[in-house]
Design a protein around this motif. Sequence first.
Motif, mmCIF file in Angstrom:
data_model
loop_
_atom_site.group_PDB
_atom_site.id
_atom_site.type_symbol
_atom_site.label_atom_id
_atom_site.label_comp_id
_atom_site.label_asym_id
_atom_site.label_seq_id
_atom_site.Cartn_x
_atom_site.Cartn_y
_atom_site.Cartn_z
ATOM 1 N N TYR A 12 0.836 -1.179 0.000
ATOM 2 C CA TYR A 12 0.000 0.000 0.000
ATOM 3 C C TYR A 12 0.883 1.246 0.000
ATOM 4 O O TYR A 12 1.967 1.256 0.574
ATOM 5 N N GLN A 46 0.763 5.175 1.246
ATOM 6 C CA GLN A 46 0.006 6.068 2.110
ATOM 7 C C GLN A 46 0.564 7.481 2.010
ATOM 8 O O GLN A 46 1.758 7.707 2.264
ATOM 9 N N LEU A 49 -4.729 5.807 2.082
ATOM 10 C CA LEU A 49 -4.137 4.481 1.896
ATOM 11 C C LEU A 49 -4.594 3.926 0.549
ATOM 12 O O LEU A 49 -5.781 3.721 0.327
ATOM 13 N N PHE A 86 -4.128 0.926 -2.430
ATOM 14 C CA PHE A 86 -3.671 -0.435 -2.695
ATOM 15 C C PHE A 86 -2.813 -0.477 -3.955
ATOM 16 O O PHE A 86 -3.210 0.055 -5.004
ATOM 17 N N LYS A 110 -4.333 -6.141 -8.329
ATOM 18 C CA LYS A 110 -3.519 -4.992 -8.698
ATOM 19 C C LYS A 110 -4.352 -3.729 -8.561
ATOM 20 O O LYS A 110 -5.523 -3.704 -8.925
ATOM 21 N N GLY A 111 -3.741 -2.669 -8.036
ATOM 22 C CA GLY A 111 -4.407 -1.388 -7.924
ATOM 23 C C GLY A 111 -4.193 -0.554 -9.173
ATOM 24 O O GLY A 111 -3.655 -1.023 -10.178
ATOM 25 N N LEU A 140 4.668 6.936 2.452
ATOM 26 C CA LEU A 140 4.964 5.801 3.310
ATOM 27 C C LEU A 140 4.456 4.560 2.588
ATOM 28 O O LEU A 140 3.277 4.500 2.204
ATOM 29 N N LEU A 178 3.600 0.735 2.817
ATOM 30 C CA LEU A 178 3.281 -0.281 3.821
ATOM 31 C C LEU A 178 3.118 -1.645 3.173
ATOM 32 O O LEU A 178 2.547 -1.777 2.097
ATOM 33 N N GLN A 188 -4.991 -8.895 8.058
ATOM 34 C CA GLN A 188 -3.705 -8.451 7.529
ATOM 35 C C GLN A 188 -2.848 -7.911 8.662
ATOM 36 O O GLN A 188 -3.334 -7.197 9.544
ATOM 37 N N PHE A 244 0.462 -5.625 9.403
ATOM 38 C CA PHE A 244 1.246 -4.613 8.706
ATOM 39 C C PHE A 244 2.648 -4.461 9.294
ATOM 40 O O PHE A 244 2.854 -4.598 10.500
ATOM 41 N N GLY A 245 3.575 -4.150 8.423
ATOM 42 C CA GLY A 245 4.900 -3.739 8.844
ATOM 43 C C GLY A 245 4.910 -2.261 9.196
ATOM 44 O O GLY A 245 3.898 -1.576 9.023
ATOM 45 N N PRO A 246 6.055 -1.758 9.666
ATOM 46 C CA PRO A 246 6.137 -0.354 10.079
ATOM 47 C C PRO A 246 6.218 0.617 8.912
ATOM 48 O O PRO A 246 6.038 1.821 9.096
#
Lengths: 113, 116
Positions: B35, B37, B43, B45, B57-58, B88, B90, B105, B107-109
């Motif tokens: 994602y 952001q 946010l 996709f 796919k976005g 950012l 994600l 889901q 999420f990572g940082p």
Amino acid sequence: GNSVTQMEGPVTLSEEAFLTINCTYTATGYPSLFWYVQYPGEGLQLLLKATKADDKGSNKGFEATYRKETTSFHLEKGSVQVSDSAVYFCALSPKTSYDKVIFGPGTSLSVIP
Amino acid sequence: KAGVTQTPRYLIKTRGQQVTLSCSPISGHRSVSWYQQTPGQGLQFLFEYFSETQRNKGNFPGRFSGRQFSNSRSEMNVSTLELGDSALYLCASSLRDGSFSTDTQYFGPGTRLTVL
């Protein structure tokens, strides 16, 4: 197609106030519904979820009920704290895992002492 | 269990360069989603990979691409960087194998990309 609508805010509340963040969705079938929270400088983390109609998800004093008749999943908390200041995202995961997860735009919440 | 890790955490690039971001999912998770952001767009996709195949796919230009390896680790690449790519990024991992109990889901940082 699938979609999520939520109030965008920002929302500012005093500590111990009641919180409601509205979320409505459009989807075929019965998706799973989620609330995720993002604290400053971090990624999103799951707050609560519900997988079928009338299910209530709850965590850390937050609650949301999966309402099929109104296609809603409103987030509520009876008494907010300063530490609840964050961005809240409503999301849906379609019935088939072959469709993408849909996120709302996020609602920024600030709680002041 | 270790969480989702993303490297690097911060990146500064100039316009026209390309960048590769990495994501290591939670052990056992075969779905990895990316994602973007930004303050203005929220946010958005990018794509989802499942067992090395792009599943969704976005609406991003072809400059954005990704792949997934046999160990489920994923990379995304952005070529010919533009100022508007500052964001950012994600990564989220999930089982997402069709059961409702596995579609959460994690999420990572994130990787903070700045394009100058």
